[in-house]
Motif scaffolding. Structure first.
Motif, PDB file in Angstrom:
ATOM      1  N   GLU A 120       0.846  -1.191   0.000  1.00 34.77           N
ATOM      2  CA  GLU A 120       0.000   0.000   0.000  1.00 34.77           C
ATOM      3  C   GLU A 120       0.886   1.246   0.000  1.00 34.77           C
ATOM      4  N   VAL A 121       0.396   2.308  -0.644  1.00 38.98           N
ATOM      5  CA  VAL A 121       1.155   3.554  -0.715  1.00 38.98           C
ATOM      6  C   VAL A 121       0.430   4.642   0.065  1.00 38.98           C
ATOM      7  N   ARG A 122       1.206   5.425   0.807  1.00 41.11           N
ATOM      8  CA  ARG A 122       0.660   6.548   1.572  1.00 41.11           C
ATOM      9  C   ARG A 122       1.468   7.801   1.260  1.00 41.11           C
ATOM     10  N   PHE A 123       0.785   8.949   1.260  1.00 38.73           N
ATOM     11  CA  PHE A 123       1.449  10.238   1.136  1.00 38.73           C
ATOM     12  C   PHE A 123       1.173  11.024   2.405  1.00 38.73           C
ATOM     13  N   GLY A 124       2.206  11.633   2.950  1.00 39.87           N
ATOM     14  CA  GLY A 124       2.023  12.390   4.183  1.00 39.87           C
ATOM     15  C   GLY A 124       3.237  13.240   4.472  1.00 39.87           C
ATOM     16  N   ALA A 125       3.373  13.605   5.735  1.00 38.52           N
ATOM     17  CA  ALA A 125       4.499  14.466   6.138  1.00 38.52           C
ATOM     18  C   ALA A 125       5.025  14.009   7.489  1.00 38.52           C
ATOM     19  N   HIS A 126       4.812  14.803   8.513  1.00 34.68           N
ATOM     20  CA  HIS A 126       5.419  14.525   9.813  1.00 34.68           C
ATOM     21  C   HIS A 126       4.971  13.190  10.406  1.00 34.68           C
ATOM     22  N   GLU A 127       3.737  12.787  10.112  1.00 35.19           N
ATOM     23  CA  GLU A 127       3.235  11.538  10.690  1.00 35.19           C
ATOM     24  C   GLU A 127       3.956  10.309  10.138  1.00 35.19           C
ATOM     25  N   LEU A 128       4.677  10.479   9.026  1.00 37.34           N
ATOM     26  CA  LEU A 128       5.415   9.368   8.420  1.00 37.34           C
ATOM     27  C   LEU A 128       6.917   9.453   8.696  1.00 37.34           C
ATOM     28  N   LEU A 129       7.332  10.467   9.444  1.00 40.47           N
ATOM     29  CA  LEU A 129       8.763  10.713   9.645  1.00 40.47           C
ATOM     30  C   LEU A 129       9.486   9.550  10.319  1.00 40.47           C
ATOM     31  N   ALA A 130       8.892   8.986  11.342  1.00 35.74           N
ATOM     32  CA  ALA A 130       9.575   7.926  12.094  1.00 35.74           C
ATOM     33  C   ALA A 130       9.867   6.724  11.199  1.00 35.74           C
ATOM     34  N   ASP A 131       8.863   6.296  10.440  1.00 33.99           N
ATOM     35  CA  ASP A 131       9.062   5.158   9.529  1.00 33.99           C
ATOM     36  C   ASP A 131      10.078   5.508   8.442  1.00 33.99           C
ATOM     37  N   PHE A 132       9.971   6.722   7.892  1.00 32.42           N
ATOM     38  CA  PHE A 132      10.903   7.123   6.835  1.00 32.42           C
ATOM     39  C   PHE A 132      12.331   7.165   7.359  1.00 32.42           C
ATOM     40  N   SER A 133      12.522   7.743   8.526  1.00 29.96           N
ATOM     41  CA  SER A 133      13.858   7.827   9.107  1.00 29.96           C
ATOM     42  C   SER A 133      14.445   6.445   9.362  1.00 29.96           C
ATOM     43  N   ASP A 134      13.586   5.513   9.787  1.00 32.90           N
ATOM     44  CA  ASP A 134      14.041   4.136  10.021  1.00 32.90           C
ATOM     45  C   ASP A 134      14.498   3.481   8.716  1.00 32.90           C
ATOM     46  N   LEU A 135      13.784   3.741   7.629  1.00 34.29           N
ATOM     47  CA  LEU A 135      14.193   3.217   6.316  1.00 34.29           C
ATOM     48  C   LEU A 135      15.524   3.806   5.877  1.00 34.29           C
ATOM     49  N   MET A 136      15.731   5.098   6.149  1.00 36.50           N
ATOM     50  CA  MET A 136      16.990   5.739   5.776  1.00 36.50           C
ATOM     51  C   MET A 136      18.154   5.151   6.574  1.00 36.50           C
ATOM     52  N   LYS A 137      17.909   4.814   7.846  1.00 38.89           N
ATOM     53  CA  LYS A 137      18.965   4.208   8.661  1.00 38.89           C
ATOM     54  C   LYS A 137      19.325   2.825   8.118  1.00 38.89           C
ATOM     55  N   LYS A 138      18.321   2.075   7.678  1.00 39.83           N
ATOM     56  CA  LYS A 138      18.583   0.757   7.094  1.00 39.83           C
ATOM     57  C   LYS A 138      19.351   0.894   5.784  1.00 39.83           C
ATOM     58  N   THR A 139      19.063   1.941   5.028  1.00 42.85           N
ATOM     59  CA  THR A 139      19.792   2.200   3.785  1.00 42.85           C
ATOM     60  C   THR A 139      21.243   2.556   4.082  1.00 42.85           C
ATOM     61  N   GLU A 140      21.456   3.349   5.120  1.00 40.49           N
ATOM     62  CA  GLU A 140      22.820   3.675   5.559  1.00 40.49           C
ATOM     63  C   GLU A 140      23.608   2.408   5.865  1.00 40.49           C
ATOM     64  N   ASP A 141      23.005   1.547   6.658  1.00 40.32           N
ATOM     65  CA  ASP A 141      23.683   0.313   7.078  1.00 40.32           C
ATOM     66  C   ASP A 141      23.976  -0.587   5.886  1.00 40.32           C
ATOM     67  N   ARG A 142      23.022  -0.655   4.956  1.00 38.35           N
ATOM     68  CA  ARG A 142      23.195  -1.535   3.802  1.00 38.35           C
ATOM     69  C   ARG A 142      24.307  -1.048   2.886  1.00 38.35           C
ATOM     70  N   LYS A 143      24.385   0.269   2.687  1.00 36.25           N
ATOM     71  CA  LYS A 143      25.360   0.835   1.760  1.00 36.25           C
ATOM     72  C   LYS A 143      26.650   1.292   2.442  1.00 36.25           C
ATOM     73  N   SER A 144      26.682   1.174   3.781  1.00 33.15           N
ATOM     74  CA  SER A 144      27.861   1.621   4.556  1.00 33.15           C
ATOM     75  C   SER A 144      28.194   3.076   4.255  1.00 33.15           C
ATOM     76  N   ILE A 145      27.151   3.931   4.284  1.00 31.15           N
ATOM     77  CA  ILE A 145      27.332   5.358   4.064  1.00 31.15           C
ATOM     78  C   ILE A 145      26.700   6.121   5.218  1.00 31.15           C
ATOM     79  N   HIS A 146      27.003   7.420   5.297  1.00 27.32           N
ATOM     80  CA  HIS A 146      26.412   8.267   6.330  1.00 27.32           C
ATOM     81  C   HIS A 146      25.452   9.246   5.666  1.00 27.32           C
ATOM     82  N   LEU A 147      24.175   9.202   6.072  1.00 27.54           N
ATOM     83  CA  LEU A 147      23.180  10.110   5.522  1.00 27.54           C
ATOM     84  C   LEU A 147      22.761  11.110   6.600  1.00 27.54           C
TER      85      LEU A 147
END
Length: 405
Positions: free
Chosen positions: A187-214
């Motif tokens: 399912e797809v959702r569009f939003g802003a602050h209410e989605l921040l926690a999930d989005f930030s968690d995905l970015m952290k997983k991307t950091e770990d996977r690519k061994s980069i700092h975002l």
């Protein structure tokens, strides 16, 4: 007679950028709010009372009270007007001296060339003249760099235009990936602050996977806060329990079909059903294991987009590699662009790609058949006698930081 004024209003600055052919997010006044660890000056350049050019200048503090000026995707002006170019740069250099700047760096929002995927590049016929005008004004052109890490902003970017974009125009493989995501319950959702926690968690997983700092959640929140009503997060999610229920029903039906096939059933049909049972069993096992971790709904992929003046920029994107089988990343990027165009934007910048048009970024983004745009690149305008030494130190530091990523 030319003149300039510092501290022009955000409204005057943005109005000029919006009516120009160089409209871009990084020269919007709100970008300085995002880069609030830099100083900022907005400058207008006039002929009598007519505004001819603007620049939102970021000022980076350096050791020993020195600074560096950076004008992202600017100044916004007519680069073919040699007299105007000379006046604008001379004036900015005067300002830079008062701030003890070692040099001024800028990367105009001017294309060197562009092309569709698998087609010959079309060069901007004005690019060479613009480069000469800037060099005649005392600037050093960094050139057509080959390494993505050599520039502050990507020199090559993938841009999707609304007039050319539709699901029907995508390849059969990409359309299948989008259908796969939908059919598997993504399912797809569009939003802003209410989605921040999930989005930030995905970015952290991307950091770990690519061994980069975002970046962290505070920075993503700052992006949304700086562009209220002009920003959104696209998030794809999966309800694990609902998906598991559907799979168990499918498995039961497949097992029943296999058990009731008559002896005349073709071996290929039997083999296909057995393979389907194996696929269903594998995914059921995966989902049951994930459910033991305590979450019924999980975020799979996300993007964060900023808009300005009919343009849309996909600033950050992340995904959870654990759920790759659901094709959520492709679905997310597709819906991000769709949403941008539904909101009236003319184009959606997918961000930078490798300068040699190979590698992970290019291979992924090229699936959406974007226009590949080569920017004219960076220019340095020396201010201090220490310019060469300081620029060498800057270049070395940038390379070291790139290697650490």
């Amino acid at each position: 007679m030319y003149s300039y004024k510092t501290g022009i209003s955000a409204e005057e600055h943005d109005a000029f950028v919006l009516q120009s052919q160089q409209t871009n997010l990084l020269q919007s006044s709100s970008w300085a709010k995002v880069k609030d660890d830099w100083g900022n000056i907005r400058v207008g350049f006039y002929d009598e009372k007519e505004l001819l050019a603007v620049a939102s200048i970021l000022i980076r503090p350096l050791p020993l009270g020195m600074t560096m000026f950076y004008i992202p995707r600017g100044p916004v002006m007519d680069y073919l007007d040699k007299n105007l170019v000379a006046f604008v740069l001379t004036s900015i250099k005067k300002m830079a001296k008062t701030k003890k700047a070692l040099f001024i760096k800028f990367d105009p929002f001017i294309l060197f060339g562009h092309h569709q995927i698998d087609q010959e590049a079309v060069q901007n016929p004005e690019a060479e003249t613009i480069i000469r005008n800037l060099q005649d004004a005392g600037c050093e052109w960094v050139g057509r760099t080959t390494d993505m890490a050599e520039n502050i902003q990507p020199r090559f970017q993938a841009n999707i235009y609304a007039k050319d974009f539709s699901e029907a125009n995508l390849s059969k493989k990409i359309r299948q990936s989008i259908r796969t995501a939908k059919n598997k319950g993504v399912e797809v959702r569009f939003g802003a602050h209410e989605l921040l926690a999930d989005f930030s968690d995905l970015m952290k997983k991307t950091e770990d996977r690519k061994s980069i700092h975002l970046r962290g959640i505070d920075y993503y929140r700052k992006l949304l806060d700086s562009y209220p009503g002009q920003s959104y997060i696209t998030l794809t999610t999966l309800n694990l329990k609902l998906r598991l229920d559907d799979l168990e029903k499918e498995l039961e039906a497949a097992q029943m079909a296999l058990a009731n096939y008559p002896e005349t059933t073709k071996p290929t049909k039997i083999d296909n059903t057995k393979k389907e049972i194996e696929r269903l069993t594998d995914e059921i096992f995966f989902l049951k294991d994930e459910l033991t971790k305590g979450k019924e709904r999980v975020a799979l992929s996300g993007t964060l987009t900023l808009e300005f003046g009919g343009t849309s920029e996909n600033i950050y994107a992340g995904m959870d590699e654990t759920y790759r089988r659901y094709q959520a990343a492709i679905y997310t990027w597709f819906e991000t662009a769709n949403h941008a165009f539904e909101k009236g934007n003319h184009w959606q910048n997918m961000g930078g790609v490798e300068n040699d048009l190979s590698g992970g970024l290019y291979n992924f983004k090229s699936k959406f058949k974007p226009e590949i745009e080569e920017m004219i690149g960076e220019f340095n305008l020396p201010v201090s006698p220490l310019y060469k030494l300081s620029n060498l130190a800057y270049t070395i530091r940038k390379k070291l930081r790139s290697k650490r990523k």
